[in-house]
Write an enzyme that holds these catalytic residues in place. Sequence first.
Site, PDB file in Angstrom:
ATOM      1  N   HIS A  22       1.346  -1.518   0.237  1.00  0.00           N
ATOM      2  CA  HIS A  22      -0.054   0.378  -0.172  1.00  0.00           C
ATOM      3  C   HIS A  22       0.705   0.985  -0.380  1.00  0.00           C
ATOM      4  O   HIS A  22       0.398   1.835  -0.758  1.00  0.00           O
ATOM      5  CB  HIS A  22      -0.695   0.321   1.478  1.00  0.00           C
ATOM      6  N   ASP A 130      -6.336   5.883   1.910  1.00  0.00           N
ATOM      7  CA  ASP A 130      -5.673   4.311   1.816  1.00  0.00           C
ATOM      8  C   ASP A 130      -7.633   4.065   1.668  1.00  0.00           C
ATOM      9  O   ASP A 130      -7.879   4.664   2.689  1.00  0.00           O
ATOM     10  CB  ASP A 130      -5.063   3.361   2.161  1.00  0.00           C
TER      11      ASP A 130
END
Length: 488
Positions: A22, A130
């Site tokens: 990520h 995110d």
Amino acid sequence: MRTLNHSDQQHFLLCPFMAQGHIIPMVDMALLFAQRGVYVSLVTTPLNASRVRPAIDLASRCSGLPIRLVELRFQSAEARVPEGCESLDTLPSMDHMKGFLEATELLKQPLERFLSTDRDFPPPTCVVSDFLLHWTLDIARGLGIPRLIFHGTCNYSLIVMESLRRHRSAGPEEETVTIPDVPCGLEMKRGQLPVPWSHMGLAEYEARMVKADADSDGVVINSFDEMESQLFEAYKRLIGKKAYNVGPLSLCEGGVQSERGNKSSIDKDKCLSWLDSHEPGSVVYVCFGSIAWLGLQKAMEIGEAMKGSGRPVVWVIKPGETESWVSQFGEGLDWLVIVGWAPQVAILSHKAVGGFVTHCGWNSTIEGLCAGVPMVTWPHFAEQFINERLVVDVLKIGVRVGIEEQVRGEKEMLVGREEIGVALERVMGGGEEMRRRVREVGEMAKKAMEVGGSSYVNMTRLIEDVKGYVKEGECGGEWFVKKSNAWV
Ligand code: UDP
């Protein structure tokens, strides 16, 4: 009232989830925004900051880009997470996932405090977060600015995951189900689909994420229009929001290739000179990302298959995995065993590499296709089986090894050395058509990222849209107009 106009400085807060798959693409995204003159604050915790600092320092100190790290203490003890475990790859087991997610929620107040006194950068104009960090929606709303979400996967997987949220049915794992909403249709075994959050005791957390997603203003995707045009249109229709393909982010220039995501465990020059000594297209690269685990039995089957192929191999193993077995087994063979962190993008981009045995994490997948390397696909969990479908069935640039279900705790399906060998031979041996196709996709990817390419233009559009949101108060409908008083 403070109103922003087009000449006002943009400042994006980038909030990656604390996991290699990520944070790495978000660092690339941060560099790309900064290269466009946007101020960028990458919000993370000390351990993650130490891993990505070389890239951020290079960009800010050497290239003078307006980019910085905002470091917030990770409150592990408060959330009962083992000390020092600030990234998913450092967790001793996924049993700690709940606590880990709670620790990420505890970052909200420190970030608010930091922002309330920060005078070094202009006021933030957008949050790019995110999807796992649902609480960043409150931050964006508090500031009266849009929140864009980053899921870190392709449009194909995004459609499937969105569709599952709406239509998921319970039933036997081996049953084949049709996934609605996917153009051209998609059938998958239930056991290959991402495990529901509720099965991990995380239903409430999921509900918070879904709500924050629904209330956000758009989605940023690490893919490119030319590769997934129909899927992208279908995804946009499904979510009814703005969406921007801005990838492949790994093609961003200006990072530190040998320390991408972490300090490399092997000297990059040593690794490249080993590759230099091999014929173009002859080497197999084996790496299962930052989280998937390689038990002894799996390592033995892979090892025997690689040995049987007689091909040179670069094999990346995590410390504490099966490194001693692999290292001993590889002795006397034309293998380079890397224990720890490998400079993956540099390896894949080397002309000696002719095939990639991958777990189909989206970053690895897109890095492989950018490098024009066909893949042997070995998905493990999350959306990796959908990425596999994109590679094998849609793009036709890989061969599946034959995994039928997600890894669950200790339970994992294995394939034998013969099947691995067959898939490897189809990729490395023949596969001229596949090789041509993957090179073509790789070329398209590079064009998308060039000045004037589709992803370049999409990023320009995103930046302009944010200016427009702030100026016109368009973002998220009514709330933005109301919250724009925050600028008073
Ligand atoms: N990676 C790397 N060296 C390694 C292992 C992984 O550079 O030894 C990078 C890889 O290039 C990719 C990321 O870590 O950018 C892994 O992300 P991915 O989505 O492929 O898989 P995950 O780790 O999330 O399962």
